[in-house]
Design a protein around this motif. Structure first.
Motif, PDB file in Angstrom:
ATOM      1  N   GLU A 160      29.760  48.560  34.226  1.00 21.39           N
ATOM      2  CA  GLU A 160      30.910  49.398  33.885  1.00 21.39           C
ATOM      3  C   GLU A 160      31.371  50.153  35.132  1.00 21.39           C
ATOM      4  OE1 GLU A 160      32.228  52.648  30.453  1.00 21.39           O
ATOM      5  OE2 GLU A 160      30.182  51.870  30.534  1.00 21.39           O
ATOM      6  N   PRO A 161      31.942  49.434  36.112  1.00 22.71           N
ATOM      7  CA  PRO A 161      32.388  50.100  37.339  1.00 22.71           C
ATOM      8  C   PRO A 161      33.590  50.984  37.070  1.00 22.71           C
ATOM      9  CG  PRO A 161      33.127  47.832  37.304  1.00 22.71           C
ATOM     10  CD  PRO A 161      32.221  47.996  36.122  1.00 22.71           C
ATOM     11  N   SER A 162      33.771  51.976  37.930  1.00 20.64           N
ATOM     12  CA  SER A 162      34.946  52.843  37.856  1.00 20.64           C
ATOM     13  C   SER A 162      36.089  52.175  38.613  1.00 20.64           C
ATOM     14  CB  SER A 162      34.644  54.208  38.473  1.00 20.64           C
ATOM     15  OG  SER A 162      35.845  54.938  38.658  1.00 20.64           O
ATOM     16  N   ILE A 163      37.087  51.748  37.885  1.00 19.17           N
ATOM     17  CA  ILE A 163      38.222  51.085  38.528  1.00 19.17           C
ATOM     18  C   ILE A 163      38.959  52.062  39.429  1.00 19.17           C
ATOM     19  CG2 ILE A 163      40.410  49.898  38.109  1.00 19.17           C
ATOM     20  CD1 ILE A 163      39.137  48.763  35.557  1.00 19.17           C
ATOM     21  N   ASP A 164      39.079  53.314  39.000  1.00 15.42           N
ATOM     22  CA  ASP A 164      39.737  54.314  39.837  1.00 15.42           C
ATOM     23  C   ASP A 164      38.991  54.482  41.161  1.00 15.42           C
ATOM     24  OD1 ASP A 164      41.665  54.784  37.930  1.00 15.42           O
ATOM     25  OD2 ASP A 164      40.675  56.557  37.088  1.00 15.42           O
ATOM     26  N   ALA A 165      37.652  54.535  41.095  1.00 10.54           N
ATOM     27  CA  ALA A 165      36.871  54.744  42.316  1.00 10.54           C
ATOM     28  C   ALA A 165      36.999  53.574  43.270  1.00 10.54           C
ATOM     29  CB  ALA A 165      35.407  54.978  41.958  1.00 10.54           C
ATOM     30  N   LEU A 166      36.961  52.349  42.758  1.00 11.14           N
ATOM     31  CA  LEU A 166      37.023  51.215  43.680  1.00 11.14           C
ATOM     32  C   LEU A 166      38.437  51.010  44.220  1.00 11.14           C
ATOM     33  CD1 LEU A 166      38.215  48.299  42.369  1.00 11.14           C
ATOM     34  CD2 LEU A 166      36.118  48.519  41.042  1.00 11.14           C
ATOM     35  N   VAL A 167      39.449  51.265  43.408  1.00 11.08           N
ATOM     36  CA  VAL A 167      40.827  51.125  43.888  1.00 11.08           C
ATOM     37  C   VAL A 167      41.117  52.169  44.964  1.00 11.08           C
ATOM     38  CG1 VAL A 167      43.262  51.349  43.232  1.00 11.08           C
ATOM     39  CG2 VAL A 167      41.692  50.030  41.789  1.00 11.08           C
ATOM     40  N   ALA A 168      40.544  53.365  44.815  1.00 11.10           N
ATOM     41  CA  ALA A 168      40.760  54.424  45.800  1.00 11.10           C
ATOM     42  C   ALA A 168      40.255  54.043  47.183  1.00 11.10           C
ATOM     43  CB  ALA A 168      40.073  55.708  45.335  1.00 11.10           C
ATOM     44  N   LEU A 169      39.314  53.101  47.252  1.00 15.78           N
ATOM     45  CA  LEU A 169      38.793  52.651  48.551  1.00 15.78           C
ATOM     46  C   LEU A 169      39.734  51.680  49.241  1.00 15.78           C
ATOM     47  CD1 LEU A 169      35.051  52.119  47.527  1.00 15.78           C
ATOM     48  CD2 LEU A 169      36.017  54.010  48.866  1.00 15.78           C
ATOM     49  N   ASP A 170      40.765  51.197  48.537  1.00 16.62           N
ATOM     50  CA  ASP A 170      41.759  50.273  49.069  1.00 16.62           C
ATOM     51  C   ASP A 170      41.092  49.047  49.717  1.00 16.62           C
ATOM     52  OD1 ASP A 170      44.308  49.322  49.614  1.00 16.62           O
ATOM     53  OD2 ASP A 170      44.407  50.318  51.573  1.00 16.62           O
ATOM     54  N   PRO A 171      40.209  48.360  48.975  1.00 19.81           N
ATOM     55  CA  PRO A 171      39.509  47.213  49.578  1.00 19.81           C
ATOM     56  C   PRO A 171      40.411  45.994  49.676  1.00 19.81           C
ATOM     57  CG  PRO A 171      38.929  47.410  47.272  1.00 19.81           C
ATOM     58  CD  PRO A 171      39.815  48.585  47.567  1.00 19.81           C
ATOM     59  N   ASP A 172      40.020  45.066  50.558  1.00 18.62           N
ATOM     60  CA  ASP A 172      40.686  43.767  50.639  1.00 18.62           C
ATOM     61  C   ASP A 172      40.265  42.868  49.487  1.00 18.62           C
ATOM     62  OD1 ASP A 172      41.618  44.571  53.183  1.00 18.62           O
ATOM     63  OD2 ASP A 172      39.795  43.789  54.129  1.00 18.62           O
ATOM     64  N   LEU A 173      39.032  43.087  48.989  1.00 14.80           N
ATOM     65  CA  LEU A 173      38.451  42.167  48.011  1.00 14.80           C
ATOM     66  C   LEU A 173      37.361  42.871  47.227  1.00 14.80           C
ATOM     67  CD1 LEU A 173      38.269  39.127  47.058  1.00 14.80           C
ATOM     68  CD2 LEU A 173      36.464  38.853  48.780  1.00 14.80           C
ATOM     69  N   VAL A 174      37.255  42.542  45.957  1.00 16.03           N
ATOM     70  CA  VAL A 174      36.118  42.927  45.120  1.00 16.03           C
ATOM     71  C   VAL A 174      35.363  41.648  44.767  1.00 16.03           C
ATOM     72  CG1 VAL A 174      35.397  43.854  42.879  1.00 16.03           C
ATOM     73  CG2 VAL A 174      37.237  44.967  44.173  1.00 16.03           C
ATOM     74  N   ILE A 175      34.042  41.667  44.919  1.00 17.89           N
ATOM     75  CA  ILE A 175      33.229  40.510  44.548  1.00 17.89           C
ATOM     76  C   ILE A 175      32.344  40.907  43.383  1.00 17.89           C
ATOM     77  CG2 ILE A 175      31.647  38.715  45.303  1.00 17.89           C
ATOM     78  CD1 ILE A 175      32.496  39.153  48.131  1.00 17.89           C
ATOM     79  N   SER A 176      32.424  40.116  42.313  1.00 17.64           N
ATOM     80  CA  SER A 176      31.650  40.360  41.114  1.00 17.64           C
ATOM     81  C   SER A 176      30.938  39.074  40.722  1.00 17.64           C
ATOM     82  CB  SER A 176      32.575  40.844  39.982  1.00 17.64           C
ATOM     83  OG  SER A 176      31.828  41.128  38.823  1.00 17.64           O
ATOM     84  N   THR A 177      30.287  39.114  39.563  1.00 20.55           N
ATOM     85  CA  THR A 177      29.653  37.915  39.030  1.00 20.55           C
ATOM     86  C   THR A 177      30.172  37.661  37.620  1.00 20.55           C
ATOM     87  OG1 THR A 177      27.766  38.955  37.920  1.00 20.55           O
ATOM     88  CG2 THR A 177      27.537  38.507  40.294  1.00 20.55           C
ATOM     89  N   THR A 178      29.820  36.518  37.096  1.00 20.69           N
ATOM     90  CA  THR A 178      30.200  36.148  35.743  1.00 20.69           C
ATOM     91  C   THR A 178      29.530  37.035  34.698  1.00 20.69           C
ATOM     92  OG1 THR A 178      28.476  34.454  35.922  1.00 20.69           O
ATOM     93  CG2 THR A 178      30.753  33.739  36.230  1.00 20.69           C
ATOM     94  N   ASP A 179      28.602  37.901  35.094  1.00 20.23           N
ATOM     95  CA  ASP A 179      27.977  38.829  34.152  1.00 20.23           C
ATOM     96  C   ASP A 179      28.920  39.973  33.773  1.00 20.23           C
ATOM     97  OD1 ASP A 179      25.626  37.351  34.287  1.00 20.23           O
ATOM     98  OD2 ASP A 179      24.820  38.564  35.921  1.00 20.23           O
ATOM     99  N   LEU A 180      29.887  40.279  34.612  1.00 21.69           N
ATOM    100  CA  LEU A 180      30.820  41.363  34.311  1.00 21.69           C
ATOM    101  C   LEU A 180      31.829  40.890  33.272  1.00 21.69           C
ATOM    102  CD1 LEU A 180      31.518  44.290  35.101  1.00 21.69           C
ATOM    103  CD2 LEU A 180      33.134  43.351  36.767  1.00 21.69           C
ATOM    104  N   ALA A 181      32.112  41.742  32.307  1.00 27.63           N
ATOM    105  CA  ALA A 181      33.008  41.373  31.214  1.00 27.63           C
ATOM    106  C   ALA A 181      34.371  40.935  31.753  1.00 27.63           C
ATOM    107  CB  ALA A 181      33.184  42.558  30.273  1.00 27.63           C
TER     108      ALA A 181
END
Length: 344
Positions: free
Chosen positions: A125-146
């Motif tokens: 359950e990542p914080s979308i606000d927190a990760l977007v605030a970092l202005d990343p080029d890419l987010v890497i996740s796995t198939t385990d995330l909903a």
């Protein structure tokens, strides 16, 4: 009281260790709806002589079969699963954000994080606000995330999805995930070096086991957790990454019951261990997260203490911080610890 040995990593060993891993509760075990195998990334960028990824578009196909195009190899990356994060750090790319920094630090010591890495919430359950605030080029996740969470993130940031694990081909899936991640960040040469070093560690470990006369010995690997006075035990089948690595070393994984289709894990209790017979019983725990359910929860348990491997003293707690669901660096740590356990 019968002795439970703590395997000590030998000084001067071939592998230079920088980190390790954890026990998780049952809800952190494999997801039943994991996606398809990660496709090999079709990266158009290659590393220059200094190891830095040059500018240039990168096209990737991820575990969902989705095509992802980046204008250049990603440099500012957020990792939402610890195996992904370990691979990034091992490749020389320090993520700007990580899900559950404290948990990662406790469990994945093979690839330590810099102090400035931001925590972006929990893995599931990542914080979308927190990760977007970092202005990343890419987010890497796995198939385990909903999938719905991935879709929400994709409204703001490109997301690359790798398959968390595959019990049909656990070692190969680990390799695929490293290579796909490397393609995304322009570190293909570094990935090949990591895999060559892993192959060398596996070969060396197998040779040490053979030289000690332990080739073909039966072993099992477990972790566990306490729920009140009860100890739940999770077994690593040959479909698990660590279980498969043990067999690569020339050992025989004695827990041959079917596990889940992704991580190859099976649940039992102390009564379920009866009948294992003459095995090396390896387990891992973490003093920083959950303690030792075997030493703390089973001491004085009549069934546990009557098991042949307990009576014989062939119960080994592996060092804290070896992540059993990680990449090459964590696997190398597991190899060294396992060799030490079965040959000492």
């Amino acid at each position: 009281m019968r002795r439970i040995r703590l395997v000590v990593l030998a000084a001067g060993a071939v592998l230079a260790l920088t980190a390790c891993g954890s026990v998780e509760a049952a809800q952190d075990a494999a997801s039943d709806d994991a996606g398809t195998d990660a496709g090999a990334g079709d990266a158009t960028a290659a590393e220059d002589a200094g190891g830095e990824a040059p500018a240039g578009p990168v096209t990737l196909t991820d575990a969902r079969g989705e095509e992802l195009r980046l204008d250049a190899p990603a440099a500012e990356v957020v990792g939402l699963e610890w195996g992904v994060v370990e691979n990034l750090v091992s490749l020389g790319v320090m993520p700007v954000g990580v899900a559950d920094v404290t948990g990662y630090t406790n469990w994945v010591q093979a690839a330590p994080l810099d102090d400035g890495v931001e925590d972006v919430g929990m893995r599931g359950e990542p914080s979308i606000d927190a990760l977007v605030a970092l202005d990343p080029d890419l987010v890497i996740s796995t198939t385990d995330l909903a999938p719905n969470i991935i879709e929400q993130i994709e409204e703001f940031v490109p997301v690359l999805v790798v398959r968390g694990a595959d019990a049909e081909r656990p070692i190969e899936q680990m390799r695929d995930n490293l290579e796909l991640t490397a393609d995304a960040v322009g570190r293909g040469e570094q990935a090949q070096t990591l895999l060559e070093e892993l192959d060398a560690a596996l070969a060396d470990g197998a040779q040490q086991i053979a030289d000690a006369g332990a080739e073909g010995d039966a072993f099992v690997l477990a972790d566990g957790w306490m729920e009140g006075s009860n100890v739940s035990i999770r077994m690593f089948t040959p479909g698990s990454l660590a279980g498969a690595v043990g067999e690569e070393l020339g050992l025989d994984n004695a827990w041959d019951a079917e596990g889940d289709p992704d991580y190859g894990l099976a649940q039992t209790d102390v009564e379920g261990l009866d009948g294992l017979g003459d095995v090396h019983f390896l387990y891992y725990a973490n003093d920083q997260a959950g303690g030792d359910p075997f030493a703390e929860g089973l001491t004085g348990n009549a069934i546990w203490e009557s098991l042949p491997f307990v009576e014989r003293g062939d119960v080994d707690r592996l060092p804290d911080g070896i992540w059993m669901f990680g990449g090459p660096r964590s696997v190398e740590q597991f190899v060294e610890a396992t060799v030490t356990a079965v040959t000492s």
